[in-house]
Design a protein around this motif. Structure first.
Motif, PDB file in Angstrom:
ATOM      1  N   ALA A 157     -45.845   8.686   9.449  1.00 50.38           N
ATOM      2  CA  ALA A 157     -46.237   7.434   8.798  1.00 50.38           C
ATOM      3  C   ALA A 157     -46.393   7.631   7.292  1.00 50.38           C
ATOM      4  N   VAL A 158     -46.996   8.751   6.895  1.00 53.91           N
ATOM      5  CA  VAL A 158     -47.248   9.021   5.477  1.00 53.91           C
ATOM      6  C   VAL A 158     -45.951   9.256   4.708  1.00 53.91           C
ATOM      7  N   HIS A 159     -45.100  10.122   5.222  1.00 58.35           N
ATOM      8  CA  HIS A 159     -43.942  10.571   4.443  1.00 58.35           C
ATOM      9  C   HIS A 159     -42.648   9.816   4.749  1.00 58.35           C
ATOM     10  N   LEU A 160     -42.631   9.096   5.855  1.00 60.77           N
ATOM     11  CA  LEU A 160     -41.438   8.327   6.200  1.00 60.77           C
ATOM     12  C   LEU A 160     -41.710   6.823   6.219  1.00 60.77           C
ATOM     13  N   GLY A 161     -42.988   6.453   6.290  1.00 58.41           N
ATOM     14  CA  GLY A 161     -43.321   5.036   6.454  1.00 58.41           C
ATOM     15  C   GLY A 161     -42.934   4.534   7.830  1.00 58.41           C
ATOM     16  N   TRP A 162     -42.877   5.455   8.793  1.00 61.94           N
ATOM     17  CA  TRP A 162     -42.341   5.141  10.125  1.00 61.94           C
ATOM     18  C   TRP A 162     -43.151   5.829  11.202  1.00 61.94           C
ATOM     19  N   SER A 163     -43.599   5.075  12.169  1.00 60.28           N
ATOM     20  CA  SER A 163     -44.198   5.643  13.373  1.00 60.28           C
ATOM     21  C   SER A 163     -44.434   4.534  14.392  1.00 60.28           C
ATOM     22  N   PRO A 164     -43.467   4.308  15.269  1.00 59.17           N
ATOM     23  CA  PRO A 164     -43.674   3.342  16.353  1.00 59.17           C
ATOM     24  C   PRO A 164     -44.894   3.689  17.205  1.00 59.17           C
ATOM     25  N   VAL A 165     -45.210   4.980  17.308  1.00 51.69           N
ATOM     26  CA  VAL A 165     -46.371   5.401  18.100  1.00 51.69           C
ATOM     27  C   VAL A 165     -47.661   4.897  17.461  1.00 51.69           C
ATOM     28  N   ILE A 166     -47.811   5.110  16.153  1.00 54.37           N
ATOM     29  CA  ILE A 166     -49.015   4.634  15.460  1.00 54.37           C
ATOM     30  C   ILE A 166     -49.077   3.109  15.499  1.00 54.37           C
ATOM     31  N   ARG A 167     -47.943   2.456  15.353  1.00 53.80           N
ATOM     32  CA  ARG A 167     -47.926   0.987  15.445  1.00 53.80           C
ATOM     33  C   ARG A 167     -48.464   0.527  16.800  1.00 53.80           C
ATOM     34  N   ALA A 168     -48.042   1.213  17.859  1.00 51.65           N
ATOM     35  CA  ALA A 168     -48.499   0.827  19.197  1.00 51.65           C
ATOM     36  C   ALA A 168     -49.997   1.091  19.362  1.00 51.65           C
ATOM     37  N   LEU A 169     -50.467   2.247  18.874  1.00 56.52           N
ATOM     38  CA  LEU A 169     -51.882   2.590  19.008  1.00 56.52           C
ATOM     39  C   LEU A 169     -52.775   1.606  18.256  1.00 56.52           C
ATOM     40  N   LEU A 170     -52.317   1.177  17.071  1.00 56.52           N
ATOM     41  CA  LEU A 170     -53.135   0.297  16.231  1.00 56.52           C
ATOM     42  C   LEU A 170     -52.805  -1.182  16.420  1.00 56.52           C
ATOM     43  N   LYS A 171     -51.855  -1.444  17.315  1.00 50.61           N
ATOM     44  CA  LYS A 171     -51.450  -2.825  17.614  1.00 50.61           C
ATOM     45  C   LYS A 171     -50.967  -3.556  16.351  1.00 50.61           C
ATOM     46  N   VAL A 172     -50.077  -2.892  15.629  1.00 50.49           N
ATOM     47  CA  VAL A 172     -49.472  -3.527  14.452  1.00 50.49           C
ATOM     48  C   VAL A 172     -47.947  -3.570  14.609  1.00 50.49           C
ATOM     49  N   LYS A 173     -47.503  -3.868  15.812  1.00 52.53           N
ATOM     50  CA  LYS A 173     -46.074  -4.093  16.005  1.00 52.53           C
ATOM     51  C   LYS A 173     -45.679  -5.386  15.291  1.00 52.53           C
ATOM     52  N   ARG A 174     -44.432  -5.441  14.860  1.00 52.95           N
ATOM     53  CA  ARG A 174     -43.981  -6.587  14.065  1.00 52.95           C
ATOM     54  C   ARG A 174     -43.495  -7.720  14.971  1.00 52.95           C
ATOM     55  N   LYS A 175     -44.469  -8.343  15.623  1.00 52.75           N
ATOM     56  CA  LYS A 175     -44.195  -9.391  16.607  1.00 52.75           C
ATOM     57  C   LYS A 175     -43.577 -10.638  15.985  1.00 52.75           C
ATOM     58  N   SER A 176     -43.798 -10.852  14.698  1.00 47.44           N
ATOM     59  CA  SER A 176     -43.264 -12.056  14.055  1.00 47.44           C
ATOM     60  C   SER A 176     -41.743 -12.023  13.950  1.00 47.44           C
ATOM     61  N   ASP A 177     -41.161 -10.840  14.102  1.00 42.86           N
ATOM     62  CA  ASP A 177     -39.704 -10.697  14.076  1.00 42.86           C
ATOM     63  C   ASP A 177     -39.279 -10.093  15.416  1.00 42.86           C
ATOM     64  N   PRO A 178     -38.905 -10.927  16.384  1.00 38.31           N
ATOM     65  CA  PRO A 178     -38.594 -10.425  17.735  1.00 38.31           C
ATOM     66  C   PRO A 178     -37.548  -9.314  17.752  1.00 38.31           C
ATOM     67  N   ARG A 179     -36.585  -9.382  16.857  1.00 40.05           N
ATOM     68  CA  ARG A 179     -35.535  -8.359  16.816  1.00 40.05           C
ATOM     69  C   ARG A 179     -36.116  -7.001  16.424  1.00 40.05           C
ATOM     70  N   ILE A 180     -36.971  -6.995  15.401  1.00 38.26           N
ATOM     71  CA  ILE A 180     -37.601  -5.752  14.954  1.00 38.26           C
ATOM     72  C   ILE A 180     -38.616  -5.271  15.984  1.00 38.26           C
ATOM     73  N   ASP A 181     -39.369  -6.210  16.537  1.00 38.70           N
ATOM     74  CA  ASP A 181     -40.378  -5.857  17.545  1.00 38.70           C
ATOM     75  C   ASP A 181     -39.738  -5.132  18.727  1.00 38.70           C
ATOM     76  N   GLU A 182     -38.615  -5.634  19.185  1.00 35.89           N
ATOM     77  CA  GLU A 182     -37.964  -5.047  20.360  1.00 35.89           C
ATOM     78  C   GLU A 182     -37.218  -3.761  20.030  1.00 35.89           C
ATOM     79  N   ASN A 183     -36.477  -3.765  18.918  1.00 32.88           N
ATOM     80  CA  ASN A 183     -35.558  -2.661  18.654  1.00 32.88           C
ATOM     81  C   ASN A 183     -36.132  -1.538  17.804  1.00 32.88           C
TER      82      ASN A 183
END
Length: 264
Positions: A135-161
């Protein structure tokens, strides 16, 4: 012929270095470059384009001093972004015959208590620090998003893929595979590896694993930094049986504080 000449130059140059002799390397390499140009032309290739591609490859892996950090494109609403700063407390406890690690943010448990999931204790229970490093060095972590419930639900394509189960499984797979690789090194967990020295094949494999995802085009040096920083803090957590990890996504820093330094 080109390969033969190249080999002879390497052998002769090494011999000259060992004998403390100089030599006109400019003319030698000039002849070699001329041969390279002829071979390239025969195959319909341009030397300058080959050189440019190789320079890009070198910069991707070894960017030099003060490289420019590449950020991911932002998707979703402001409340769906990874927090710019996270402070996670890792506490190791013994529950019956098992050793587990509990993680908390702001006094609230995040995720399930973790064990090593192995017949032999190896410290994998602290592996969520790797996701913080991504998350720090890539700005990426689907795992952290899931743990903190910050998935990008407003964009269904991004949320799913990008934030869905497949991305989470891939990130967990990367963390596990690299962990197993690190455990086979001596000393373990990349304790002696500095930036620029992490296995190039490992980094290329990781890039292949994230092919098609938003993180796929980030430079390999950022992956290396995320991996080595994650293991630096992992070793501290393992040695001290826990502690607090502060992940600052703006400053791109991962900071460790031992349990004794944490105010009651």
């Amino acid at each position: 012929m080109l390969a033969k000449d190249s080999g002879e130059i390497v052998v002769r140059d090494l011999r000259d270095i060992l004998a403390n002799r100089g030599g006109d390397r400019g003319q030698t390499f000039g002849r070699l470059l001329g041969g390279l140009a002829l071979v390239s032309a025969r195959h319909g290739l341009r030397v300058e384009l080959i050189a440019q591609e190789n320079l890009k490859k070198i910069a991707d892996r070894w960017p030099g001093d003060n490289p420019r950090h590449v950020s991911l494109q932002m998707y979703g609403e402001s409340h769906e972004q990874l927090p710019s700063k996270m402070e996670v407390l890792f506490t190791q406890r013994k529950v019956g015959s098992r050793i587990v690690v509990v993680q908390q943010m702001n006094g609230v448990n995040i995720g399930d208590p973790l064990t090593d999931n192995s017949h032999r204790p190896d410290g994998y229970r602290f592996h969520d620090v790797f996701h913080l490093a991504y998350a720090v060095h890539l700005g990426w972590s689907p795992v952290i998003r899931a743990l903190l419930k910050v998935k990008r639900k407003s964009d269904p394509r991004i949320d799913e893929n990008e934030d869905g189960a497949r991305a989470i499984i891939i990130e967990e797979g990367i963390a596990t595979w690299i962990f197993n690789h690190s455990a086979r090194q001596s000393p373990k967990h990349y304790a002696a590896v500095v930036e620029g020295r992490l296995d190039y094949a490992l980094l290329k494999t990781v890039r292949g694993m994230v092919s098609g995802f938003e993180v796929a085009d980030l430079p390999l040096w950022q992956w290396e930094r995320a991996i080595l920083e994650g293991f630096r803090v992992f070793r501290l957590l393992l040695e001290n049986k826990g502690g607090t990890v502060e992940a600052d996504l703006r400053k791109r820093t991962l900071t460790y504080k031992p349990l004794a330094a944490i105010a009651p």
